[in-house]
Design a protein around this motif. Structure first.
Motif, PDB file in Angstrom:
ATOM      1  N   GLY A 450      12.879  -8.902  39.640  1.00 19.18           N
ATOM      2  CA  GLY A 450      14.292  -9.236  39.755  1.00 19.18           C
ATOM      3  C   GLY A 450      14.749  -9.184  41.205  1.00 19.18           C
ATOM      4  O   GLY A 450      13.952  -8.880  42.106  1.00 19.18           O
ATOM      5  N   PRO A 451      15.999  -9.399  41.463  1.00 19.16           N
ATOM      6  CA  PRO A 451      16.994  -9.794  40.462  1.00 19.16           C
ATOM      7  C   PRO A 451      16.912 -11.287  40.139  1.00 19.16           C
ATOM      8  O   PRO A 451      16.293 -12.056  40.870  1.00 19.16           O
ATOM      9  N   PHE A 452      17.568 -11.684  39.035  1.00 23.88           N
ATOM     10  CA  PHE A 452      17.579 -13.078  38.612  1.00 23.88           C
ATOM     11  C   PHE A 452      18.674 -13.847  39.335  1.00 23.88           C
ATOM     12  O   PHE A 452      19.669 -13.258  39.796  1.00 23.88           O
ATOM     13  N   THR A 453      18.499 -15.143  39.381  1.00 24.43           N
ATOM     14  CA  THR A 453      19.564 -16.002  39.911  1.00 24.43           C
ATOM     15  C   THR A 453      20.714 -16.061  38.908  1.00 24.43           C
ATOM     16  O   THR A 453      20.559 -15.727  37.721  1.00 24.43           O
ATOM     17  N   THR A 454      21.844 -16.511  39.400  1.00 24.49           N
ATOM     18  CA  THR A 454      23.022 -16.645  38.520  1.00 24.49           C
ATOM     19  C   THR A 454      22.738 -17.596  37.365  1.00 24.49           C
ATOM     20  O   THR A 454      23.140 -17.358  36.217  1.00 24.49           O
ATOM     21  N   GLU A 455      21.993 -18.667  37.669  1.00 25.55           N
ATOM     22  CA  GLU A 455      21.691 -19.656  36.636  1.00 25.55           C
ATOM     23  C   GLU A 455      20.856 -19.050  35.516  1.00 25.55           C
ATOM     24  O   GLU A 455      21.086 -19.317  34.328  1.00 25.55           O
ATOM     25  N   LEU A 456      19.870 -18.212  35.877  1.00 26.21           N
ATOM     26  CA  LEU A 456      19.043 -17.570  34.864  1.00 26.21           C
ATOM     27  C   LEU A 456      19.860 -16.559  34.069  1.00 26.21           C
ATOM     28  O   LEU A 456      19.695 -16.417  32.846  1.00 26.21           O
ATOM     29  N   CYS A 457      20.760 -15.846  34.751  1.00 22.15           N
ATOM     30  CA  CYS A 457      21.624 -14.899  34.035  1.00 22.15           C
ATOM     31  C   CYS A 457      22.521 -15.635  33.051  1.00 22.15           C
ATOM     32  O   CYS A 457      22.802 -15.135  31.945  1.00 22.15           O
ATOM     33  N   ASP A 458      22.964 -16.833  33.431  1.00 22.59           N
ATOM     34  CA  ASP A 458      23.788 -17.623  32.512  1.00 22.59           C
ATOM     35  C   ASP A 458      22.988 -17.989  31.256  1.00 22.59           C
ATOM     36  O   ASP A 458      23.543 -18.007  30.149  1.00 22.59           O
ATOM     37  N   LEU A 459      21.690 -18.295  31.453  1.00 22.45           N
ATOM     38  CA  LEU A 459      20.831 -18.585  30.299  1.00 22.45           C
ATOM     39  C   LEU A 459      20.720 -17.368  29.394  1.00 22.45           C
ATOM     40  O   LEU A 459      20.731 -17.488  28.155  1.00 22.45           O
ATOM     41  N   TYR A 460      20.636 -16.197  30.010  1.00 22.54           N
ATOM     42  CA  TYR A 460      20.549 -14.976  29.214  1.00 22.54           C
ATOM     43  C   TYR A 460      21.855 -14.728  28.455  1.00 22.54           C
ATOM     44  O   TYR A 460      21.847 -14.432  27.241  1.00 22.54           O
ATOM     45  N   ILE A 461      22.956 -14.872  29.137  1.00 26.18           N
ATOM     46  CA  ILE A 461      24.253 -14.616  28.517  1.00 26.18           C
ATOM     47  C   ILE A 461      24.510 -15.585  27.362  1.00 26.18           C
ATOM     48  O   ILE A 461      25.103 -15.221  26.344  1.00 26.18           O
ATOM     49  N   SER A 462      24.024 -16.824  27.514  1.00 25.37           N
ATOM     50  CA  SER A 462      24.226 -17.827  26.458  1.00 25.37           C
ATOM     51  C   SER A 462      23.295 -17.625  25.269  1.00 25.37           C
ATOM     52  O   SER A 462      23.420 -18.307  24.251  1.00 25.37           O
ATOM     53  N   GLY A 463      22.358 -16.686  25.388  1.00 24.42           N
ATOM     54  CA  GLY A 463      21.435 -16.404  24.288  1.00 24.42           C
ATOM     55  C   GLY A 463      20.166 -17.238  24.309  1.00 24.42           C
ATOM     56  O   GLY A 463      19.309 -17.113  23.423  1.00 24.42           O
ATOM     57  N   ILE A 464      20.011 -18.081  25.320  1.00 23.65           N
ATOM     58  CA  ILE A 464      18.813 -18.925  25.410  1.00 23.65           C
ATOM     59  C   ILE A 464      17.632 -18.123  25.955  1.00 23.65           C
ATOM     60  O   ILE A 464      16.539 -18.131  25.374  1.00 23.65           O
ATOM     61  N   LEU A 465      17.837 -17.416  27.045  1.00 22.23           N
ATOM     62  CA  LEU A 465      16.786 -16.615  27.666  1.00 22.23           C
ATOM     63  C   LEU A 465      16.688 -15.264  26.941  1.00 22.23           C
ATOM     64  O   LEU A 465      17.659 -14.504  26.895  1.00 22.23           O
ATOM     65  N   GLN A 466      15.505 -15.001  26.378  1.00 17.96           N
ATOM     66  CA  GLN A 466      15.307 -13.775  25.615  1.00 17.96           C
ATOM     67  C   GLN A 466      14.467 -12.792  26.432  1.00 17.96           C
ATOM     68  O   GLN A 466      13.325 -13.099  26.794  1.00 17.96           O
ATOM     69  N   LEU A 467      15.059 -11.616  26.716  1.00 21.31           N
ATOM     70  CA  LEU A 467      14.442 -10.605  27.570  1.00 21.31           C
ATOM     71  C   LEU A 467      14.244  -9.314  26.792  1.00 21.31           C
ATOM     72  O   LEU A 467      14.984  -9.017  25.847  1.00 21.31           O
ATOM     73  N   ASP A 468      13.232  -8.513  27.234  1.00 24.07           N
ATOM     74  CA  ASP A 468      13.111  -7.171  26.673  1.00 24.07           C
ATOM     75  C   ASP A 468      13.958  -6.219  27.520  1.00 24.07           C
ATOM     76  O   ASP A 468      14.547  -6.609  28.550  1.00 24.07           O
ATOM     77  N   SER A 469      14.034  -4.980  27.120  1.00 26.14           N
ATOM     78  CA  SER A 469      14.923  -4.023  27.797  1.00 26.14           C
ATOM     79  C   SER A 469      14.523  -3.801  29.252  1.00 26.14           C
ATOM     80  O   SER A 469      15.392  -3.672  30.136  1.00 26.14           O
TER      81      SER A 469
END
Length: 480
Positions: A450-469
Protein backbone atom coordinates in the motif's frame (compact mmCIF):
# COMPACT_ATOMS: atom_id res chain seq x y z
CA UNK A 1 66.72 -71.90 -98.75
CA UNK A 2 65.91 -75.41 -97.56
CA UNK A 3 65.57 -74.25 -93.96
CA UNK A 4 63.25 -71.38 -95.01
CA UNK A 5 60.88 -73.80 -96.72
CA UNK A 6 60.83 -76.02 -93.62
CA UNK A 7 59.99 -73.06 -91.36
CA UNK A 8 57.16 -71.91 -93.63
CA UNK A 9 55.66 -75.41 -93.74
CA UNK A 10 55.90 -75.72 -89.94
CA UNK A 11 54.06 -72.43 -89.47
CA UNK A 12 51.27 -73.51 -91.83
CA UNK A 13 50.83 -76.83 -89.98
CA UNK A 14 50.76 -75.10 -86.56
CA UNK A 15 48.12 -72.63 -87.78
CA UNK A 16 45.91 -75.41 -89.11
CA UNK A 17 46.15 -77.38 -85.87
CA UNK A 18 45.28 -74.29 -83.76
CA UNK A 19 42.29 -73.55 -85.98
CA UNK A 20 40.97 -77.08 -85.67
CA UNK A 21 41.36 -77.01 -81.88
CA UNK A 22 39.32 -73.79 -81.66
CA UNK A 23 36.54 -75.31 -83.78
CA UNK A 24 36.43 -78.36 -81.51
CA UNK A 25 36.62 -76.70 -78.06
CA UNK A 26 35.21 -73.14 -78.24
CA UNK A 27 31.92 -72.75 -76.30
CA UNK A 28 31.23 -69.42 -78.02
CA UNK A 29 30.44 -70.87 -81.43
CA UNK A 30 28.87 -74.09 -80.19
CA UNK A 31 25.03 -73.74 -80.38
CA UNK A 32 24.61 -76.69 -78.04
CA UNK A 33 26.12 -74.68 -75.11
CA UNK A 34 24.47 -71.16 -74.95
CA UNK A 35 25.55 -68.72 -72.24
CA UNK A 36 23.92 -69.60 -68.90
CA UNK A 37 21.01 -67.42 -67.73
CA UNK A 38 21.40 -65.35 -64.54
CA UNK A 39 19.65 -66.93 -61.59
CA UNK A 40 17.05 -64.16 -61.30
CA UNK A 41 16.20 -64.30 -65.02
CA UNK A 42 15.70 -68.03 -64.64
CA UNK A 43 13.35 -67.40 -61.72
CA UNK A 44 11.28 -64.96 -63.78
CA UNK A 45 11.11 -67.54 -66.56
CA UNK A 46 9.95 -70.29 -64.20
CA UNK A 47 7.33 -68.01 -62.63
CA UNK A 48 5.83 -67.10 -66.00
CA UNK A 49 6.02 -70.68 -67.24
CA UNK A 50 4.02 -71.73 -64.16
CA UNK A 51 1.38 -69.11 -64.99
CA UNK A 52 1.20 -70.43 -68.54
CA UNK A 53 0.82 -74.05 -67.45
CA UNK A 54 -1.76 -73.21 -64.76
CA UNK A 55 -4.04 -71.76 -67.44
CA UNK A 56 -4.31 -74.51 -70.07
CA UNK A 57 -6.93 -72.64 -72.10
CA UNK A 58 -4.82 -69.51 -72.46
CA UNK A 59 -4.23 -67.98 -75.88
CA UNK A 60 -0.73 -66.71 -75.14
CA UNK A 61 1.77 -66.97 -77.94
CA UNK A 62 4.70 -67.81 -75.70
CA UNK A 63 7.56 -70.04 -76.83
CA UNK A 64 8.49 -71.91 -73.67
CA UNK A 65 11.78 -72.93 -75.27
CA UNK A 66 12.87 -69.30 -75.31
CA UNK A 67 14.21 -68.97 -71.79
CA UNK A 68 15.43 -65.44 -72.49
CA UNK A 69 11.75 -64.34 -72.65
CA UNK A 70 12.66 -61.94 -75.45
CA UNK A 71 10.09 -63.35 -77.86
CA UNK A 72 7.25 -63.49 -75.33
CA UNK A 73 4.40 -61.10 -76.04
CA UNK A 74 3.23 -58.67 -73.38
CA UNK A 75 6.49 -58.48 -71.43
CA UNK A 76 8.83 -55.57 -70.84
CA UNK A 77 12.35 -56.57 -69.84
CA UNK A 78 14.94 -54.20 -68.48
CA UNK A 79 18.43 -55.21 -67.40
CA UNK A 80 17.44 -58.83 -67.81
CA UNK A 81 14.42 -58.61 -65.44
CA UNK A 82 10.70 -58.56 -66.18
CA UNK A 83 9.31 -55.16 -65.14
CA UNK A 84 5.95 -55.14 -66.93
CA UNK A 85 3.36 -57.76 -67.82
CA UNK A 86 0.52 -56.66 -70.09
CA UNK A 87 -1.49 -59.59 -71.43
CA UNK A 88 -5.11 -58.55 -72.00
CA UNK A 89 -7.80 -60.94 -73.29
CA UNK A 90 -5.73 -64.14 -73.13
CA UNK A 91 -8.22 -66.32 -71.21
CA UNK A 92 -6.18 -66.24 -68.02
CA UNK A 93 -8.33 -67.69 -65.24
CA UNK A 94 -6.02 -67.73 -62.26
CA UNK A 95 -2.84 -66.27 -60.86
CA UNK A 96 -0.11 -68.54 -59.61
CA UNK A 97 1.77 -67.67 -56.41
CA UNK A 98 5.00 -67.72 -58.39
CA UNK A 99 4.00 -64.62 -60.36
CA UNK A 100 4.40 -62.60 -57.18
CA UNK A 101 8.06 -63.56 -56.88
CA UNK A 102 8.95 -61.39 -59.87
CA UNK A 103 10.11 -58.67 -57.54
CA UNK A 104 11.04 -56.08 -60.18
CA UNK A 105 7.47 -55.86 -61.50
CA UNK A 106 6.09 -52.34 -61.78
CA UNK A 107 3.10 -53.06 -64.00
CA UNK A 108 0.70 -55.99 -63.85
CA UNK A 109 -1.96 -55.79 -66.56
CA UNK A 110 -4.47 -58.61 -67.01
CA UNK A 111 -7.51 -56.73 -68.35
CA UNK A 112 -10.30 -58.66 -70.10
CA UNK A 113 -9.42 -62.05 -68.66
CA UNK A 114 -11.31 -64.42 -66.34
CA UNK A 115 -9.49 -64.00 -63.02
CA UNK A 116 -11.63 -64.57 -59.90
CA UNK A 117 -9.24 -63.80 -57.09
CA UNK A 118 -5.94 -62.15 -56.19
CA UNK A 119 -3.69 -64.07 -53.78
CA UNK A 120 -2.53 -62.20 -50.65
CA UNK A 121 1.05 -62.63 -51.88
CA UNK A 122 0.47 -59.61 -54.10
CA UNK A 123 1.90 -57.59 -51.21
CA UNK A 124 5.31 -59.06 -52.12
CA UNK A 125 5.41 -56.88 -55.25
CA UNK A 126 6.90 -53.93 -53.41
CA UNK A 127 7.72 -52.04 -56.64
CA UNK A 128 4.24 -52.39 -58.15
CA UNK A 129 2.83 -49.12 -59.50
CA UNK A 130 0.10 -50.24 -61.91
CA UNK A 131 -2.44 -53.01 -61.34
CA UNK A 132 -5.00 -53.30 -64.14
CA UNK A 133 -7.63 -56.01 -63.68
CA UNK A 134 -10.45 -54.39 -65.61
CA UNK A 135 -13.18 -56.73 -66.86
CA UNK A 136 -12.37 -59.88 -64.94
CA UNK A 137 -14.48 -61.88 -62.48
CA UNK A 138 -13.12 -60.71 -59.14
CA UNK A 139 -15.54 -61.17 -56.24
CA UNK A 140 -13.33 -59.73 -53.50
CA UNK A 141 -10.12 -57.81 -52.99
CA UNK A 142 -7.57 -59.06 -50.46
CA UNK A 143 -6.71 -56.87 -47.48
CA UNK A 144 -3.02 -57.20 -48.26
CA UNK A 145 -3.44 -54.82 -51.19
CA UNK A 146 -3.05 -52.00 -48.65
CA UNK A 147 0.62 -52.98 -48.32
CA UNK A 148 1.42 -52.14 -51.96
CA UNK A 149 2.37 -48.65 -50.88
CA UNK A 150 3.80 -47.59 -54.24
CA UNK A 151 0.61 -48.32 -56.20
CA UNK A 152 -0.39 -45.39 -58.41
CA UNK A 153 -3.12 -46.91 -60.59
CA UNK A 154 -5.60 -49.57 -59.45
CA UNK A 155 -8.18 -50.46 -62.11
CA UNK A 156 -10.92 -52.82 -60.91
CA UNK A 157 -13.64 -51.71 -63.30
CA UNK A 158 -16.09 -54.31 -64.58
CA UNK A 159 -15.73 -57.06 -61.98
CA UNK A 160 -18.13 -58.73 -59.50
CA UNK A 161 -16.95 -56.92 -56.36
CA UNK A 162 -19.54 -56.52 -53.60
CA UNK A 163 -17.21 -55.07 -50.97
CA UNK A 164 -13.75 -53.62 -50.61
CA UNK A 165 -11.26 -53.97 -47.72
CA UNK A 166 -10.81 -51.32 -45.08
CA UNK A 167 -7.58 -49.36 -44.69
CA UNK A 168 -7.25 -48.59 -48.39
CA UNK A 169 -6.43 -45.04 -47.31
CA UNK A 170 -2.93 -46.40 -46.63
CA UNK A 171 -2.37 -46.35 -50.42
CA UNK A 172 -1.24 -42.74 -50.21
CA UNK A 173 0.53 -42.81 -53.59
CA UNK A 174 -2.63 -43.86 -55.42
CA UNK A 175 -3.48 -41.39 -58.17
CA UNK A 176 -6.42 -43.26 -59.72
CA UNK A 177 -8.81 -45.89 -58.39
CA UNK A 178 -11.45 -47.21 -60.79
CA UNK A 179 -14.24 -49.29 -59.21
CA UNK A 180 -16.96 -48.62 -61.76
CA UNK A 181 -19.37 -51.31 -62.94
CA UNK A 182 -19.15 -53.62 -59.95
CA UNK A 183 -21.84 -54.70 -57.46
CA UNK A 184 -20.77 -52.11 -54.89
CA UNK A 185 -23.39 -50.11 -53.00
CA UNK A 186 -21.57 -49.05 -49.82
CA UNK A 187 -17.79 -48.79 -49.79
CA UNK A 188 -15.41 -48.14 -46.86
CA UNK A 189 -15.18 -44.50 -45.88
CA UNK A 190 -11.41 -44.80 -46.22
CA UNK A 191 -11.95 -44.53 -49.98
CA UNK A 192 -13.62 -41.15 -49.45
CA UNK A 193 -10.54 -40.14 -47.49
CA UNK A 194 -8.39 -41.12 -50.47
CA UNK A 195 -10.60 -38.96 -52.65
CA UNK A 196 -10.35 -36.02 -50.24
CA UNK A 197 -6.57 -36.36 -50.36
CA UNK A 198 -6.44 -36.12 -54.15
CA UNK A 199 -6.99 -39.64 -55.50
CA UNK A 200 -9.22 -39.72 -58.59
CA UNK A 201 -11.87 -42.27 -57.54
CA UNK A 202 -14.08 -43.45 -60.40
CA UNK A 203 -17.30 -45.10 -59.17
CA UNK A 204 -20.94 -45.49 -60.17
CA UNK A 205 -23.43 -42.86 -58.91
CA UNK A 206 -25.18 -45.39 -56.66
CA UNK A 207 -21.90 -46.23 -54.86
CA UNK A 208 -21.43 -44.21 -51.67
CA UNK A 209 -18.98 -44.20 -48.80
CA UNK A 210 -20.31 -45.85 -45.63
CA UNK A 211 -19.80 -43.30 -42.83
CA UNK A 212 -22.13 -45.21 -40.47
CA UNK A 213 -19.91 -48.28 -40.61
CA UNK A 214 -16.81 -46.09 -40.24
CA UNK A 215 -18.27 -44.65 -37.04
CA UNK A 216 -19.27 -48.11 -35.86
CA UNK A 217 -15.70 -49.37 -36.26
CA UNK A 218 -14.37 -46.37 -34.35
CA UNK A 219 -16.64 -46.95 -31.36
CA UNK A 220 -16.18 -50.72 -31.51
CA UNK A 221 -12.42 -50.15 -31.18
CA UNK A 222 -13.05 -47.89 -28.16
CA UNK A 223 -15.09 -50.66 -26.53
CA UNK A 224 -12.59 -53.43 -27.25
CA UNK A 225 -9.47 -51.54 -26.16
CA UNK A 226 -11.07 -50.98 -22.73
CA UNK A 227 -11.96 -54.49 -21.51
CA UNK A 228 -12.98 -53.19 -18.07
CA UNK A 229 -15.52 -50.72 -19.39
CA UNK A 230 -19.08 -50.74 -18.07
CA UNK A 231 -20.75 -49.99 -21.39
CA UNK A 232 -23.79 -52.06 -22.33
CA UNK A 233 -23.27 -51.92 -26.08
CA UNK A 234 -24.37 -54.79 -28.31
CA UNK A 235 -21.53 -54.96 -30.81
CA UNK A 236 -23.64 -57.04 -33.20
CA UNK A 237 -25.86 -53.97 -33.65
CA UNK A 238 -23.90 -52.15 -36.34
CA UNK A 239 -26.50 -49.38 -36.46
CA UNK A 240 -25.58 -48.31 -32.88
CA UNK A 241 -29.25 -47.31 -32.49
CA UNK A 242 -29.56 -48.61 -28.92
CA UNK A 243 -26.07 -47.90 -27.61
CA UNK A 244 -26.12 -45.95 -24.37
CA UNK A 245 -24.38 -42.59 -24.49
CA UNK A 246 -24.55 -42.37 -28.29
CA UNK A 247 -26.84 -39.94 -30.11
CA UNK A 248 -27.25 -40.39 -33.85
CA UNK A 249 -28.23 -38.08 -36.69
CA UNK A 250 -31.28 -38.94 -38.83
CA UNK A 251 -28.83 -40.50 -41.30
CA UNK A 252 -27.51 -42.84 -38.60
CA UNK A 253 -24.09 -41.26 -38.06
CA UNK A 254 -22.80 -40.35 -34.60
CA UNK A 255 -23.56 -36.82 -33.43
CA UNK A 256 -22.98 -36.89 -29.64
CA UNK A 257 -20.79 -39.15 -27.50
CA UNK A 258 -21.61 -38.93 -23.78
CA UNK A 259 -19.59 -41.53 -21.88
CA UNK A 260 -19.05 -40.16 -18.39
CA UNK A 261 -17.80 -42.63 -15.77
CA UNK A 262 -17.66 -45.63 -18.11
CA UNK A 263 -14.36 -47.17 -17.02
CA UNK A 264 -12.41 -45.90 -20.02
CA UNK A 265 -8.63 -45.57 -19.84
CA UNK A 266 -7.49 -45.74 -23.48
CA UNK A 267 -8.63 -43.78 -26.51
CA UNK A 268 -7.68 -45.77 -29.65
CA UNK A 269 -6.46 -44.32 -32.94
CA UNK A 270 -9.81 -45.27 -34.47
CA UNK A 271 -11.42 -42.39 -32.56
CA UNK A 272 -10.47 -40.44 -35.67
CA UNK A 273 -13.21 -42.35 -37.50
CA UNK A 274 -15.88 -40.25 -35.77
CA UNK A 275 -15.89 -37.62 -38.50
CA UNK A 276 -18.83 -35.25 -38.10
CA UNK A 277 -19.27 -35.67 -34.32
CA UNK A 278 -20.33 -32.49 -32.55
CA UNK A 279 -19.96 -33.23 -28.82
CA UNK A 280 -17.78 -35.58 -26.76
CA UNK A 281 -18.11 -35.99 -23.00
CA UNK A 282 -15.53 -38.31 -21.42
CA UNK A 283 -15.34 -36.87 -17.92
CA UNK A 284 -14.74 -39.02 -14.84
CA UNK A 285 -12.77 -41.77 -16.57
CA UNK A 286 -9.06 -42.65 -16.35
CA UNK A 287 -7.82 -41.45 -19.74
CA UNK A 288 -4.08 -40.68 -19.76
CA UNK A 289 -3.58 -39.48 -23.34
CA UNK A 290 -5.28 -38.65 -26.62
CA UNK A 291 -3.93 -40.10 -29.89
CA UNK A 292 -2.87 -37.79 -32.71
CA UNK A 293 -5.84 -39.09 -34.70
CA UNK A 294 -8.14 -37.24 -32.29
CA UNK A 295 -7.55 -34.03 -34.22
CA UNK A 296 -9.32 -35.52 -37.25
CA UNK A 297 -12.59 -34.62 -35.53
CA UNK A 298 -12.70 -31.28 -37.33
CA UNK A 299 -16.42 -30.63 -36.63
CA UNK A 300 -16.11 -31.11 -32.86
CA UNK A 301 -17.55 -28.13 -30.97
CA UNK A 302 -17.82 -29.34 -27.38
CA UNK A 303 -15.16 -31.41 -25.62
CA UNK A 304 -15.47 -32.26 -21.94
CA UNK A 305 -12.69 -34.52 -20.71
CA UNK A 306 -12.38 -33.33 -17.11
CA UNK A 307 -11.54 -35.61 -14.18
CA UNK A 308 -9.19 -37.90 -16.06
CA UNK A 309 -5.41 -38.43 -16.00
CA UNK A 310 -4.23 -36.46 -19.01
CA UNK A 311 -0.61 -35.31 -18.83
CA UNK A 312 -0.47 -33.66 -22.27
CA UNK A 313 -2.39 -32.99 -25.46
CA UNK A 314 -1.38 -33.80 -29.06
CA UNK A 315 0.92 -31.12 -30.45
CA UNK A 316 -1.49 -30.43 -33.32
CA UNK A 317 -4.50 -30.11 -31.02
CA UNK A 318 -5.11 -26.69 -32.56
CA UNK A 319 -6.50 -28.36 -35.68
CA UNK A 320 -9.82 -28.69 -33.85
CA UNK A 321 -10.70 -25.24 -35.09
CA UNK A 322 -14.48 -25.55 -34.57
CA UNK A 323 -14.22 -26.04 -30.79
CA UNK A 324 -16.45 -23.71 -28.79
CA UNK A 325 -15.99 -25.14 -25.31
CA UNK A 326 -13.06 -27.12 -23.89
CA UNK A 327 -13.01 -28.51 -20.35
CA UNK A 328 -9.71 -30.08 -19.26
CA UNK A 329 -10.10 -29.55 -15.54
CA UNK A 330 -8.96 -32.07 -12.92
CA UNK A 331 -6.23 -33.70 -14.99
CA UNK A 332 -2.44 -33.86 -14.69
CA UNK A 333 -1.51 -31.45 -17.46
CA UNK A 334 1.95 -29.89 -17.08
CA UNK A 335 1.82 -27.88 -20.31
CA UNK A 336 -0.37 -27.05 -23.26
CA UNK A 337 0.69 -27.07 -26.93
CA UNK A 338 1.23 -23.71 -28.60
CA UNK A 339 -1.24 -24.80 -31.28
CA UNK A 340 -4.06 -24.24 -28.79
CA UNK A 341 -3.92 -20.64 -29.93
CA UNK A 342 -5.41 -21.77 -33.25
CA UNK A 343 -8.79 -22.58 -31.66
CA UNK A 344 -10.24 -19.42 -33.15
CA UNK A 345 -13.87 -20.18 -32.22
CA UNK A 346 -13.22 -21.10 -28.58
CA UNK A 347 -15.39 -19.20 -26.08
CA UNK A 348 -14.78 -21.19 -22.88
CA UNK A 349 -11.53 -22.78 -21.67
CA UNK A 350 -11.44 -24.63 -18.34
CA UNK A 351 -8.04 -25.72 -16.98
CA UNK A 352 -8.87 -25.92 -13.28
CA UNK A 353 -6.81 -28.22 -11.02
CA UNK A 354 -3.92 -29.23 -13.24
CA UNK A 355 -0.13 -28.82 -12.86
CA UNK A 356 0.38 -25.92 -15.23
CA UNK A 357 3.18 -23.46 -14.48
CA UNK A 358 2.40 -21.21 -17.40
CA UNK A 359 -0.04 -20.80 -20.23
CA UNK A 360 1.13 -20.67 -23.84
CA UNK A 361 1.50 -17.12 -25.13
CA UNK A 362 -0.61 -18.23 -28.09
CA UNK A 363 -3.68 -18.20 -25.82
CA UNK A 364 -3.71 -14.46 -26.44
CA UNK A 365 -4.81 -15.32 -30.01
CA UNK A 366 -8.18 -16.68 -28.83
CA UNK A 367 -10.07 -13.61 -29.92
CA UNK A 368 -13.52 -15.05 -29.09
CA UNK A 369 -12.64 -16.38 -25.63
CA UNK A 370 -15.16 -15.25 -23.01
CA UNK A 371 -14.20 -17.39 -20.01
CA UNK A 372 -10.75 -18.54 -18.88
CA UNK A 373 -10.59 -20.71 -15.79
CA UNK A 374 -7.17 -21.85 -14.59
CA UNK A 375 -7.48 -21.83 -10.81
CA UNK A 376 -5.68 -24.39 -8.63
CA UNK A 377 -2.61 -24.80 -10.85
CA UNK A 378 1.00 -23.71 -10.37
CA UNK A 379 0.90 -20.68 -12.64
CA UNK A 380 3.74 -18.23 -12.10
CA UNK A 381 2.84 -15.77 -14.83
CA UNK A 382 -0.06 -14.74 -17.05
CA UNK A 383 0.38 -14.40 -20.82
CA UNK A 384 2.08 -11.08 -21.58
CA UNK A 385 -0.46 -10.24 -24.27
CA UNK A 386 -3.53 -11.17 -22.26
CA UNK A 387 -4.92 -7.77 -23.23
CA UNK A 388 -5.61 -9.19 -26.71
CA UNK A 389 -8.52 -11.26 -25.35
CA UNK A 390 -10.99 -8.54 -26.19
CA UNK A 391 -14.06 -10.76 -25.64
CA UNK A 392 -12.97 -12.04 -22.22
CA UNK A 393 -15.63 -11.64 -19.55
CA UNK A 394 -14.42 -13.91 -16.75
CA UNK A 395 -10.85 -14.61 -15.56
CA UNK A 396 -10.42 -17.19 -12.79
CA UNK A 397 -6.80 -17.82 -11.78
CA UNK A 398 -6.95 -17.97 -7.99
CA UNK A 399 -4.76 -20.32 -5.94
CA UNK A 400 -1.64 -20.14 -8.14
CA UNK A 401 1.79 -18.47 -7.78
CA UNK A 402 1.25 -15.45 -10.03
CA UNK A 403 3.39 -12.43 -9.12
CA UNK A 404 2.38 -9.83 -11.70
CA UNK A 405 -0.84 -8.77 -13.39
CA UNK A 406 0.07 -7.47 -16.88
CA UNK A 407 -0.63 -3.74 -17.32
CA UNK A 408 -2.56 -4.41 -20.55
CA UNK A 409 -5.32 -6.06 -18.56
CA UNK A 410 -6.89 -2.63 -18.80
CA UNK A 411 -7.61 -3.39 -22.47
CA UNK A 412 -10.17 -6.06 -21.51
CA UNK A 413 -13.20 -3.80 -21.57
CA UNK A 414 -15.66 -6.73 -21.52
CA UNK A 415 -14.15 -8.20 -18.36
CA UNK A 416 -16.77 -8.44 -15.63
CA UNK A 417 -15.04 -10.67 -13.06
CA UNK A 418 -11.46 -11.32 -11.97
CA UNK A 419 -10.78 -13.97 -9.36
CA UNK A 420 -7.08 -13.91 -8.61
CA UNK A 421 -6.96 -14.53 -4.84
CA UNK A 422 -4.22 -16.52 -3.11
CA UNK A 423 -1.33 -15.70 -5.42
CA UNK A 424 1.88 -13.65 -4.88
CA UNK A 425 0.79 -10.32 -6.31
CA UNK A 426 2.17 -7.17 -4.69
CA UNK A 427 0.71 -4.51 -6.96
CA UNK A 428 -2.61 -3.89 -8.68
CA UNK A 429 -2.21 -2.19 -12.08
CA UNK A 430 -3.80 1.24 -12.05
CA UNK A 431 -5.60 0.47 -15.30
CA UNK A 432 -7.90 -1.93 -13.48
CA UNK A 433 -9.99 1.07 -12.48
CA UNK A 434 -10.66 1.69 -16.19
CA UNK A 435 -12.45 -1.64 -16.67
CA UNK A 436 -15.95 -0.28 -17.06
CA UNK A 437 -17.65 -3.71 -17.10
CA UNK A 438 -15.91 -4.96 -13.98
CA UNK A 439 -18.25 -6.08 -11.18
CA UNK A 440 -15.99 -8.40 -9.14
CA UNK A 441 -12.23 -8.19 -8.55
CA UNK A 442 -11.30 -10.69 -5.84
CA UNK A 443 -7.62 -10.32 -4.89
CA UNK A 444 -7.72 -11.56 -1.30
CA UNK A 445 -4.78 -13.57 0.01
CA UNK A 446 -2.10 -11.68 -1.94
CA UNK A 447 0.83 -9.75 -0.31
CA UNK A 448 -0.29 -6.38 -1.65
CA UNK A 449 1.72 -3.24 -0.90
CA UNK A 450 0.00 0.00 0.00
CA UNK A 451 -1.18 2.59 0.02
CA UNK A 452 -3.72 2.27 -2.81
CA UNK A 453 -4.57 4.96 -5.30
CA UNK A 454 -7.84 6.83 -4.95
CA UNK A 455 -9.21 4.98 -7.97
CA UNK A 456 -8.52 1.58 -6.39
CA UNK A 457 -10.07 2.74 -3.11
CA UNK A 458 -13.16 3.77 -5.06
CA UNK A 459 -13.34 0.22 -6.45
CA UNK A 460 -13.17 -1.10 -2.91
CA UNK A 461 -15.82 1.27 -1.61
CA UNK A 462 -18.14 0.34 -4.49
CA UNK A 463 -17.83 -3.33 -3.54
CA UNK A 464 -16.00 -4.35 -6.72
CA UNK A 465 -12.52 -4.78 -5.22
CA UNK A 466 -12.57 -7.54 -2.60
CA UNK A 467 -9.81 -7.35 0.04
CA UNK A 468 -8.92 -9.35 3.14
CA UNK A 469 -8.39 -7.62 6.48
CA UNK A 470 -4.59 -7.36 6.12
CA UNK A 471 -4.89 -5.80 2.68
CA UNK A 472 -7.50 -3.36 3.89
CA UNK A 473 -5.15 -2.25 6.67
CA UNK A 474 -2.26 -1.39 4.34
CA UNK A 475 -4.49 0.00 1.58
CA UNK A 476 -5.28 3.27 3.33
CA UNK A 477 -8.81 3.09 1.94
CA UNK A 478 -11.65 4.39 4.13
CA UNK A 479 -14.11 1.86 5.41
CA UNK A 480 -17.38 2.10 3.48
Amino acid sequence: MKYSIILICSFIVFTLISSCKKDDDSPVDNPINPPPLAEEVAEDYEALKALYNANPNNTLNWDLDDKTLKSWEGLTIKNGRVTEIRIPAKKIQRFTISIFTINELKTLGFADNEIKEIPPQIENLTRLEVLNLENNQLENLVEEIKNNAGLKLLNLKGNQLRELPYDMDKLTALATLNIEDNLLIKIPYEICILEENGTNVLKNPRTTCDLVNYHYRGLKALYEVNPNNILTWDLTDTTMANWDGITLTPEGTVLYIELESKGLSIIPDEIGNLIGVNLIELDRNAIASLPDEFVKLKTLQYLYIDENSLTSLPNNFGLLTELLQLDLSDNLLVNLPESIGNLAELTRLVLTRNLLKKLPESIANLSKLQSLQAQYNALEILPINIGNLQKLESLNVFDNFIEIIPENISDLQNLSSIYISNNKITKIPSGVSQLNSLSVFDIKGNPLEGPFTTELCDLYISGILQLDSNQLTISGCPTP
